[in-house]
Design a protein around this motif. Structure first.
Motif, short mmCIF file in Angstrom:
data_model
loop_
_atom_site.label_atom_id
_atom_site.label_comp_id
_atom_site.label_asym_id
_atom_site.label_seq_id
_atom_site.Cartn_x
_atom_site.Cartn_y
_atom_site.Cartn_z
N PRO A 1 77.16 -23.68 4.79
CA PRO A 1 76.17 -24.42 4.00
C PRO A 1 75.64 -23.56 2.85
O PRO A 1 75.71 -22.33 2.92
CB PRO A 1 75.05 -24.68 5.02
CG PRO A 1 75.20 -23.62 6.05
CD PRO A 1 76.64 -23.21 6.07
N PRO A 2 75.12 -24.19 1.79
CA PRO A 2 74.51 -23.41 0.72
C PRO A 2 73.26 -22.68 1.25
O PRO A 2 72.61 -23.15 2.19
CB PRO A 2 74.13 -24.46 -0.32
CG PRO A 2 74.14 -25.77 0.39
CD PRO A 2 75.08 -25.63 1.54
N ALA A 3 72.96 -21.53 0.64
CA ALA A 3 71.82 -20.71 1.09
C ALA A 3 70.52 -21.52 1.09
O ALA A 3 69.67 -21.33 1.95
CB ALA A 3 71.69 -19.46 0.21
N ILE B 1 70.10 -23.37 4.31
CA ILE B 1 69.72 -22.44 5.38
C ILE B 1 68.23 -22.16 5.30
O ILE B 1 67.51 -22.15 6.30
CB ILE B 1 70.54 -21.14 5.27
CG1 ILE B 1 72.02 -21.44 5.50
CG2 ILE B 1 70.04 -20.08 6.25
CD1 ILE B 1 72.94 -20.26 5.30
N LYS B 2 67.76 -21.98 4.07
CA LYS B 2 66.33 -21.71 3.85
C LYS B 2 65.48 -22.89 4.32
O LYS B 2 64.42 -22.70 4.92
CB LYS B 2 66.14 -21.47 2.34
CG LYS B 2 64.85 -20.80 1.97
CD LYS B 2 64.84 -20.48 0.49
CE LYS B 2 63.47 -20.07 0.01
NZ LYS B 2 63.46 -19.81 -1.44
N LEU C 1 66.23 -25.15 6.66
CA LEU C 1 66.20 -25.20 8.13
C LEU C 1 65.33 -24.07 8.68
O LEU C 1 64.56 -24.27 9.64
CB LEU C 1 67.63 -25.08 8.70
CG LEU C 1 67.72 -25.16 10.23
CD1 LEU C 1 67.20 -26.49 10.76
CD2 LEU C 1 69.16 -24.93 10.71
N ASN C 2 65.41 -22.90 8.04
CA ASN C 2 64.62 -21.76 8.49
C ASN C 2 63.12 -22.06 8.38
O ASN C 2 62.36 -21.82 9.32
CB ASN C 2 64.99 -20.54 7.63
CG ASN C 2 64.56 -19.24 8.26
OD1 ASN C 2 64.74 -19.03 9.45
ND2 ASN C 2 63.94 -18.38 7.46
N ILE D 1 62.15 -24.52 11.22
CA ILE D 1 61.97 -23.97 12.58
C ILE D 1 60.77 -23.03 12.64
O ILE D 1 60.14 -22.91 13.69
CB ILE D 1 63.25 -23.30 13.14
CG1 ILE D 1 63.67 -22.09 12.33
CG2 ILE D 1 64.40 -24.29 13.26
CD1 ILE D 1 64.74 -21.27 13.03
#
Lengths: 378, 378
Positions: free
Chosen positions: A56-58, A61-62, A64-65, A68
């Motif tokens: 996935p693109p960064a 990820i950011k 989703l991070n 959470i």
């Protein structure tokens, strides 16, 4: 009462006709957080396809991070299985360490028999997760002889049923294509010719089955075997679906109720149909001009830059179809029809650019030119 | 005594001349685990470049995952900073949740002032991590006006020094290029023309500085400002370096000692020099035939398939250089020398293939052919 939200197919990082949907995804993730807080939800399930692709693109990820981290603040665990779009190994990094922090990433076929146990007062729910798996991966992981998706999936479900307690509240998560369900254009085919379908029957014996893969919210086989549907509309074919999440309530004896909670995107995905002038006129007073729009034009004449004209009123128009053109593509045109067609197209074009009909003299020149072209072709 | 191992530049997923080094990396990671157990080490530091690239192959992720699972079994925390090869956002996923499990991934510039605190009996060590950062990222993160790498790095070090306790044991991790150090061919240049260098002086006030980026183990400016060096030899230019990790021992008052512990790769990286026949003869009795080999041939004649011949004795030969060719490349050859050269090359080639010298008749044909080629060229 122990409350769980079932969601799936987030596809973080997805694009719709080249438009990134990350900002839209962030908005509905916020709504899920609000639902979790308002309903005092005890756990969140994501039944696969968290990301749209294995790398996935960064920025995804950011996103989703950040999500959470917000869940951690309110102490709500998240249980994810990996889907066919996810890279199981990539997404599962440090999954063992993350469990203690309430982040459960279930991406390992050899762990399908190990439940995540949710508990609140007298109520316990055991959550088993079957990540997406093609038959070869199942054969490889278990050294078994399963053929096809259905046998492979049934095999995995049987692994769980061989160890679970019949009297407990057992919840199964699975990312698979249950036979007989409604499909959407944004789902990736797992295998050619329908061999990717699996049966619902083996899953009947769970208190609830939280499915992922199909993007339309629906049940199949029984009321407690459900797809929550995707986070957003990921194709124009889904414009009439009601996207949302499924809220589950369990007591000691099992599932008490389930409920669809609607997600409200910041920009709707809509399909408009009509003559160019009509759609433009409608757009001028449309309170939701910012929506993601697909337009089906019914005009019978050639049009100059309809996309540019529509974008003035609908800045996020993403796709244009001409219904006549679409219909015409079904027929086999003969040579005469094409010739007559070319003259008409040029007349339409001339009128659109100049505002007048062609004079008979101009038409004669066009006819002669077309004739000389056709002569050269022949 | 509180014990720490300092290592850096793992570059998991690296290839050497198209040869994957994953299996070699797994072997030395096992040795690090053994050192940790044998010396009863309390924490492991990795000073950046954990992966070889921002999107590492899934197999490299699996290797790191297996390693941190093994560390978890013996309850030893790992503290990593992100290097210029790592994708900080990708590697930092769920880093907040992972801290509780003893996995500390420090990739956020805004967190440089937040130490990881290690404690054992009366000894406390505070570990501050500065991930790799170019000046623009520092300006962006702090809204400051730093110019160049040195100013940017000094700014970050000053952020830490503004908050740390002078009396505590303060350990700084940083991934940067300290000016005046020895370089290796496998390091990526951060910036053209030497502007990537930073000064050691601002880092003097720490009890120890665990550096990453340069692949040769070395100190700079003071004995306690050190590069541990990379996990393996990542270029043939490093063939004489002694790779290893640095074992640190702290008491209440500071660093008591440091020690280089050698890592023993399963295959060495070696450079052999000599005539083709000599190298082949040596290879036949070489007990370490499986090593990664580069050969520098000193033969003055043309050779037929030297790589193929060498590979019979050294199956992992990765690179071949001809010293004469290399030397000749410095000169500008004149046309006559080239002409005479071609005849000689053909004679050598003929002898190698057939085992005989050319006859005068054959040589005449070759000369005539070359002459006619040169005539056509002119």
């Amino acid at each position: 009462m122990l409350k769980i939200i079932h969601t799936a197919d987030w596809h973080l990082g997805r694009v719709l006709h080249n438009q990134s949907l990350l900002a839209d995804q962030a908005v509905v993730l916020e709504q899920i957080l609000t639902y979790i807080k308002d309903h005092q939800v005890d756990a969140l399930l994501v039944a696969g396809d968290i990301y749209d692709r294995s790398i996935p693109p960064a920025e995804a990820i950011k996103l989703l991070n950040g999500f959470i981290n917000q869940l951690a603040l309110i102490n709500v665990p998240i249980i994810m299985i990996t889907g066919n779009h996810d890279g199981a190994e990539r997404l599962s990094f440090a999954s063992q360490q993350l469990q203690a922090a309430g982040v459960h990433i279930l991406g390992n076929l050899n762990q399908v028999t190990v439940p995540v146990v949710l508990q609140k007062a007298d109520v316990t729910v055991k959550v088993y997760g079957i990540p997406y798996a093609d038959p070869e991966s199942v054969r490889d992981a278990f050294g078994c002889e399963v053929k096809g998706y259905d046998e492979a999936h049934t095999f995995l479900v049987e692994q769980v049923k061989a160890v679970y307690e019949h009297n407990a509240n057992n919840l199964l998560m699975s990312h698979c294509f249950v036979d007989g369900c409604e499909t959407s254009e944004s789902e990736k085919t797992l295998s050619i010719g329908g061999s990717d379908r699996v049966s619902f029957e083996p899953m009947m014996d769970f208190n609830y089955v939280a499915l992922g893969h199909l993007h339309s919210p629906q049940q199949r086989g029984a009321d407690h075997i459900r797809y929550s549907g995707s986070l957003l509309k990921y194709s124009f074919s889904e414009h009439q679906q009601k996207k949302g999440v499924t809220l589950l309530e369990f007591d000691e004896k099992g599932l008490v109720k389930h409920q669809h909670l609607t997600l409200k995107p910041q920009k709707e995905v809509r399909v408009l149909e009509g003559l160019l002038e009509e759609v433009i006129a409608q757009g001028k007073t449309d309170p939701h001009k910012e929506d993601y729009i697909m337009v089906r034009l019914t005009d019978q004449t050639a049009l100059l830059d309809p996309m540019g004209k529509l974008r003035v009123v609908y800045p996020n128009i993403l796709h244009l179809e001409k219904t006549l053109l679409t219909q015409a593509m079904g027929k086999t045109p003969n040579r005469d029809a094409l010739k007559r067609g070319a003259e008409h197209m040029i007349q339409d074009f001339f009128k659109q650019v100049t505002g007048h009909e062609m004079t008979p003299e101009q038409l004669t020149i066009i006819e002669a030119t077309l004739k000389s072209i056709h002569t050269q072709e022949a």
